[in-house]
Design an enzyme around this catalytic site. Structure first.
Site, short mmCIF file in Angstrom:
data_model
loop_
_atom_site.label_atom_id
_atom_site.label_comp_id
_atom_site.label_asym_id
_atom_site.label_seq_id
_atom_site.Cartn_x
_atom_site.Cartn_y
_atom_site.Cartn_z
N ILE A 8 0.84 -1.20 0.00
CA ILE A 8 0.00 0.00 0.00
C ILE A 8 0.87 1.25 0.00
O ILE A 8 1.87 1.32 0.72
CB ILE A 8 -0.88 0.03 1.27
CG1 ILE A 8 -1.71 -1.25 1.40
CG2 ILE A 8 -1.78 1.27 1.28
CD1 ILE A 8 -2.39 -1.41 2.75
N CYS A 9 0.46 2.25 -0.80
CA CYS A 9 1.06 3.58 -0.71
C CYS A 9 -0.09 4.59 -0.80
O CYS A 9 -1.23 4.26 -0.52
CB CYS A 9 2.11 3.80 -1.80
SG CYS A 9 1.45 3.95 -3.46
N ARG A 10 0.19 5.81 -1.17
CA ARG A 10 -0.86 6.83 -1.24
C ARG A 10 -1.81 6.60 -2.41
O ARG A 10 -3.02 6.60 -2.26
CB ARG A 10 -0.22 8.22 -1.34
CG ARG A 10 -1.23 9.35 -1.39
CD ARG A 10 -0.49 10.70 -1.38
NE ARG A 10 -1.45 11.78 -1.33
CZ ARG A 10 -1.89 12.44 -2.41
NH1 ARG A 10 -1.47 12.10 -3.61
NH2 ARG A 10 -2.75 13.42 -2.28
#
Length: 113
Positions: free
Chosen positions: A64-66
């Protein structure tokens, strides 16, 4: 690339017959501190290489990232060394837009920056 939507991840997490994946958040410290998914583990993307040896190769990983860009790169890198890794399409922005919990490290409500 292996992509999961927030809905697909939520279904996976709610399926008692399927082993839980590791939720691996690769954003920067300030982004993590502003808010992250419950149960996620934080390893900034720039430190991922030095943490690979601590990851369980038998456990599936959802990165997960932004927005899903950095996590897509990280998931690809993990797959290249033998991990079963997925990218969360849309990242934490999609997670928050779907109404999923976003928490600070202290457990208070957070936000995605």
């Amino acid at each position: 690339m292996k992509q999961l939507s927030v809905t697909e991840l939520a279904q996976w997490l709610s399926d008692p017959a399927r082993p839980r994946p590791l939720l691996l958040d690769v954003r920067e410290v300030n982004e993590w501190n502003a808010g992250h998914a419950p149960e996620a583990v934080h390893v900034p993307l720039g430190e991922l290489g030095s943490h690979v040896g601590r990851l369980d190769p038998a456990q599936e990983i959802v990165v997960i990232c932004r927005s899903g860009r950095r996590s897509d790169d990280a998931a690809g890198a993990l797959r290249s060394v033998g991990f079963d890794a997925f990218n969360l399409a849309g990242g934490m922005q999609a997670w928050q837009q779907e109404g999923r919990d976003v928490l600070t490290p202290s457990g208070d409500p957070g936000t995605v920056i």
